[in-house]
Design an enzyme around this catalytic site. Structure first.
Site, PDB file in Angstrom:
ATOM      1  N   LEU A 195       0.861  -1.178   0.000  1.00  0.00           N
ATOM      2  CA  LEU A 195       0.000   0.000   0.000  1.00  0.00           C
ATOM      3  C   LEU A 195       0.900   1.230   0.000  1.00  0.00           C
ATOM      4  O   LEU A 195       2.001   1.207   0.560  1.00  0.00           O
ATOM      5  CB  LEU A 195      -0.890   0.046   1.253  1.00  0.00           C
ATOM      6  CG  LEU A 195      -2.007  -0.990   1.379  1.00  0.00           C
ATOM      7  CD1 LEU A 195      -2.719  -0.828   2.724  1.00  0.00           C
ATOM      8  CD2 LEU A 195      -3.016  -0.868   0.234  1.00  0.00           C
ATOM      9  N   ASP A 196       0.429   2.314  -0.612  1.00  0.00           N
ATOM     10  CA  ASP A 196       1.165   3.583  -0.545  1.00  0.00           C
ATOM     11  C   ASP A 196       1.410   3.964   0.914  1.00  0.00           C
ATOM     12  O   ASP A 196       0.611   3.637   1.790  1.00  0.00           O
ATOM     13  CB  ASP A 196       0.341   4.715  -1.184  1.00  0.00           C
ATOM     14  CG  ASP A 196       0.328   4.651  -2.704  1.00  0.00           C
ATOM     15  OD1 ASP A 196       1.066   3.832  -3.269  1.00  0.00           O
ATOM     16  OD2 ASP A 196      -0.430   5.431  -3.304  1.00  0.00           O
ATOM     17  N   ARG A 197       2.473   4.709   1.137  1.00  0.00           N
ATOM     18  CA  ARG A 197       2.809   5.147   2.496  1.00  0.00           C
ATOM     19  C   ARG A 197       1.630   5.835   3.188  1.00  0.00           C
ATOM     20  O   ARG A 197       1.364   5.593   4.372  1.00  0.00           O
ATOM     21  CB  ARG A 197       3.995   6.122   2.452  1.00  0.00           C
ATOM     22  CG  ARG A 197       4.415   6.636   3.818  1.00  0.00           C
ATOM     23  CD  ARG A 197       5.527   7.661   3.720  1.00  0.00           C
ATOM     24  NE  ARG A 197       5.065   8.852   3.013  1.00  0.00           N
ATOM     25  CZ  ARG A 197       5.838   9.876   2.684  1.00  0.00           C
ATOM     26  NH1 ARG A 197       7.132   9.829   2.961  1.00  0.00           N
ATOM     27  NH2 ARG A 197       5.343  10.923   2.054  1.00  0.00           N
ATOM     28  N   THR A 206      -1.595   5.602   2.549  1.00  0.00           N
ATOM     29  CA  THR A 206      -2.842   4.831   2.571  1.00  0.00           C
ATOM     30  C   THR A 206      -2.846   3.900   3.777  1.00  0.00           C
ATOM     31  O   THR A 206      -1.829   3.282   4.096  1.00  0.00           O
ATOM     32  CB  THR A 206      -2.978   3.999   1.278  1.00  0.00           C
ATOM     33  OG1 THR A 206      -2.899   4.870   0.152  1.00  0.00           O
ATOM     34  CG2 THR A 206      -4.300   3.246   1.245  1.00  0.00           C
ATOM     35  N   ARG A 215      -5.779   7.374  -6.578  1.00  0.00           N
ATOM     36  CA  ARG A 215      -5.536   8.801  -6.361  1.00  0.00           C
ATOM     37  C   ARG A 215      -5.602   9.570  -7.684  1.00  0.00           C
ATOM     38  O   ARG A 215      -6.201  10.650  -7.765  1.00  0.00           O
ATOM     39  CB  ARG A 215      -4.181   8.984  -5.678  1.00  0.00           C
ATOM     40  CG  ARG A 215      -4.123   8.306  -4.306  1.00  0.00           C
ATOM     41  CD  ARG A 215      -2.714   8.135  -3.767  1.00  0.00           C
ATOM     42  NE  ARG A 215      -2.135   9.415  -3.360  1.00  0.00           N
ATOM     43  CZ  ARG A 215      -0.962   9.509  -2.737  1.00  0.00           C
ATOM     44  NH1 ARG A 215      -0.267   8.412  -2.457  1.00  0.00           N
ATOM     45  NH2 ARG A 215      -0.492  10.691  -2.384  1.00  0.00           N
TER      46      ARG A 215
END
Length: 213
Positions: A56-58, A60, A160
Site C-alpha cells: 500500500l502507498d505510504r 494509505t 488517487r
C-alpha cells in the site's frame, strides 16, 4: 508479540497474516537511510518468516497481507497478479460527486515530476476503477463525498490519479489535491475489505478493517 503486531494484527495462520497498516508508514524500505522504518522491517523483527505479497502507498491505511511461508506467498501473490482478489477501498474526495461509475484510463509514471503519476489515455496498459458515492457532508465548511472504490487493476497511485481525473481529488492528498482540498493532515484513502482464496483450503476468506475517518 511485538507492540506493532499486537496493535495491528487482524488475522494469522500458518501461511499468511493480515495487518492493519496505519497511514504514514512505508510498506517496504525506501532507497535512503531515512526511509528504512517500514511495515515489513517492523514485522521481521518479531516474525522472521514474514514475506512480501503486495503493498500500500505510504499514506494509505488499511488491509495489508504478508506471507509466512513460500507456499502462501506463491499462492496469494498469484491471485494478486491475476486479478483474482477482491479489494474495496473507502475514500473521502473533495467536492460533491454524485452517483456511480467507472474510470477506464491508463495511469503512468511521470518521470518529469517524480513521484507523480498521470492519467494518459494514449498509454497501452489499462487502469480500471469502479466508484460509488455513498455519503455527502462537509469538512471545514467544504463539500466532500465519501466514495467506495473498487480497483480492478492495481497500478501505482491508480485510485488517487483516477479521483483527480474525475475532478474530485482525495482529501489530504499532498500529491494530487490543491492546498484548498487537503482539509485533513492525512490521506483519506483506506483499504477496507480484501478477499481471496485461502492458499491451503482454497475457500474464500474475507477481511475487514474499519475506516478511521
Amino acid at each position: 508479540m511485538s507492540q506493532f503486531l499486537n496493535e495491528h494484527l487482524i488475522h494469522r495462520d500458518e501461511d499468511f497474516m493480515v495487518i492493519h497498516k496505519p497511514a504514514g508508514i512505508l510498506t517496504v524500505p525506501g532507497k535512503t537511510a531515512d526511509l528504512q522504518d517500514c511495515v515489513i522491517n517492523r514485522l521481521l523483527q518479531e516474525e522472521p518468516r514474514t514475506l512480501l505479497i503486495h503493498r500500500l502507498d505510504r499514506d494509505t491505511s488499511g488491509i495489508l497481507v504478508f506471507a509466512l511461508s513460500k507456499f502462501g506467498q506463491n499462492r496469494i501473490s498469484r491471485q494478486f497478479q491475476e486479478r483474482q482478489t477482491s479489494k474495496i477501498y473507502q475514500a473521502v474526495v473533495a467536492g460533491h460527486l454524485q452517483g456511480e461509475g467507472t474510470v477506464d484510463v491508463p495511469v503512468v509514471y511521470d518521470p518529469s515530476r517524480p513521484p507523480l503519476h498521470i492519467a494518459d489515455p494514449s498509454h497501452n496498459k489499462p487502469a480500471l476503477t469502479h466508484w460509488k458515492a455513498t455519503e455527502h457532508f462537509e469538512m471545514q465548511g467544504q463539500p466532500v463525498t465519501r466514495v467506495e472504490l473498487t480497483p480492478i487493476t492495481g497500478r501505482s497511485h491508480q485510485l488517487r490519479v483516477h479521483m483527480q481525473y474525475l475532478g474530485h481529488p482525495i482529501v489530504g492528498d499532498t500529491l494530487y489535491a490543491t492546498p484548498e482540498q487537503l482539509l485533513l493532515d492525512r490521506l483519506c484513502l483506506h483499504a477496507e475489505r480484501l478477499s481471496f482464496l485461502h492458499p491451503k483450503t482454497e475457500q474464500l476468506v474475507e477481511f475487514y478493517c474499519p475506516v478511521p475517518f
